[in-house]
Design a protein around this motif. Structure first.
Motif, PDB file in Angstrom:
ATOM      1  N   GLN B  45      -5.459  63.288   8.656  1.00  0.00           N
ATOM      2  CA  GLN B  45      -4.533  63.997   9.522  1.00  0.00           C
ATOM      3  C   GLN B  45      -3.411  64.636   8.700  1.00  0.00           C
ATOM      4  N   ILE B  46      -3.113  65.890   9.021  1.00  0.00           N
ATOM      5  CA  ILE B  46      -2.062  66.618   8.308  1.00  0.00           C
ATOM      6  C   ILE B  46      -0.755  66.555   9.098  1.00  0.00           C
ATOM      7  N   TYR B  47      -0.793  67.066  10.308  1.00  0.00           N
ATOM      8  CA  TYR B  47       0.332  67.043  11.237  1.00  0.00           C
ATOM      9  C   TYR B  47      -0.218  66.876  12.638  1.00  0.00           C
ATOM     10  N   TYR B  48       0.632  66.394  13.529  1.00  0.00           N
ATOM     11  CA  TYR B  48       0.258  66.335  14.918  1.00  0.00           C
ATOM     12  C   TYR B  48       1.459  66.657  15.794  1.00  0.00           C
ATOM     13  N   SER B  49       1.162  66.920  17.063  1.00  0.00           N
ATOM     14  CA  SER B  49       2.208  67.276  18.010  1.00  0.00           C
ATOM     15  C   SER B  49       1.902  66.634  19.355  1.00  0.00           C
ATOM     16  N   MET B  50       2.897  65.947  19.888  1.00  0.00           N
ATOM     17  CA  MET B  50       2.714  65.288  21.175  1.00  0.00           C
ATOM     18  C   MET B  50       3.059  66.207  22.347  1.00  0.00           C
ATOM     19  N   GLY B  63       2.692  70.267   1.484  1.00  0.00           N
ATOM     20  CA  GLY B  63       2.196  71.626   1.281  1.00  0.00           C
ATOM     21  C   GLY B  63       1.860  72.355   2.565  1.00  0.00           C
ATOM     22  N   TYR B  64       2.080  71.719   3.703  1.00  0.00           N
ATOM     23  CA  TYR B  64       1.754  72.313   4.995  1.00  0.00           C
ATOM     24  C   TYR B  64       2.984  72.328   5.912  1.00  0.00           C
ATOM     25  N   LYS B  65       2.990  73.275   6.827  1.00  0.00           N
ATOM     26  CA  LYS B  65       3.977  73.325   7.899  1.00  0.00           C
ATOM     27  C   LYS B  65       3.257  73.627   9.195  1.00  0.00           C
ATOM     28  N   VAL B  66       3.866  73.217  10.299  1.00  0.00           N
ATOM     29  CA  VAL B  66       3.318  73.530  11.614  1.00  0.00           C
ATOM     30  C   VAL B  66       4.471  73.890  12.542  1.00  0.00           C
ATOM     31  N   SER B  67       4.120  74.455  13.672  1.00  0.00           N
ATOM     32  CA  SER B  67       5.096  74.695  14.728  1.00  0.00           C
ATOM     33  C   SER B  67       4.396  74.570  16.068  1.00  0.00           C
TER      34      SER B  67
END
Lengths: 112, 115
Positions: B45-50, B63-67
């Motif tokens: 898993q890199i990122y998650y969002s609830m 090294g990663y970003k999310v929105s």
């Protein structure tokens, strides 16, 4: 952090033989899901287990959740070439509802 | 048809050139997540969002970003890609409901090569 051990990493069977993959955790799990990924495809949900000692069947697939809720298994009876793929167990992460941690998977190949 | 879409499906790029991989779901799911898959390492898993405006780091976020500005979209941003980010990327979504989690629906995957 939380870790999930899945064994074996690879399994080669003759068509018609049985297959089992095991998933083990050092911590007690609230629930666990199983996914299948066909070669070149994406993971697809198979089943979810929630209760201690739970056993669920889907045709030739049998899923078990251990009594202590620290392990789970997937057993396939009389494998077919359509069973080829990678099987992942995915327990819910502790303290993070709905957020899963995936095992490394067991890659199954079936020789006709 | 209920689905998770990812674009692009394949991408070859060079080190340092910023890129975005889009992910969109049409199921009104609260939860979305990004994974990378590498041989022998499974899905990490890199990122998650609830939910909208709520994101958190997974196991390999460096090294990663999310929105998550909208419920349906969850883009993955590589500001300065490096060769060790060459991988197969999957986006997934699921509803969040009550006591027991729900199955995750995966997108078709994005194969990224960074040279």
């Amino acid at each position: 952090g939380q870790q999930v051990m899945q064994i074996p990493q690879y399994q080669h069977v003759q068509e018609g033989e049985d297959f089992t993959t095991y998933c083990n955790s050092s911590t007690t799990l609230s629930n666990i899901q199983w996914y299948k990924q066909r070669p070149g495809g994406h993971p697809v949900f198979l089943i979810q287990l929630v209760k201690s000692g739970e056993v669920k069947k889907q045709k030739r697939l049998t899923f078990q959740f251990g009594e202590a809720k620290k392990n789970s298994s997937l057993h396939i009876t009389a494998t077919q070439t359509t069973d080829v793929g990678t099987y992942f167990c995915a327990p819910e992460r502790g303290g993070s509802q709905g957020n899963l941690i995936f095992g490394k998977g067991t890659k199954l190949s079936v020789k006709p | 048809e209920a689905q998770v879409t990812q674009n692009p499906r394949y991408l070859i790029t060079v080190t340092g050139k910023k890129l975005t991989v889009t992910c969109s779901q049409n199921m009104n799911h609260e939860y979305m997540s990004w994974y990378r898959q590498d041989p022998g390492l499974g899905l990490r898993q890199i990122y998650y969002s609830m939910n909208v405006e709520v994101t958190d780091k997974g196991d390999v976020p460096e090294g990663y970003k999310v929105s998550r500005k909208e419920k349906r979209n969850f883009p993955l941003i590589l500001e300065s890609p490096s060769p060790n980010q060459t991988s197969l990327y999957f986006c997934a979504s699921s509803p969040l409901a009550g006591v027991v989690g729900y199955e995750q629906y995966f997108g078709p995957g994005t194969r990224l090569t960074v040279t």
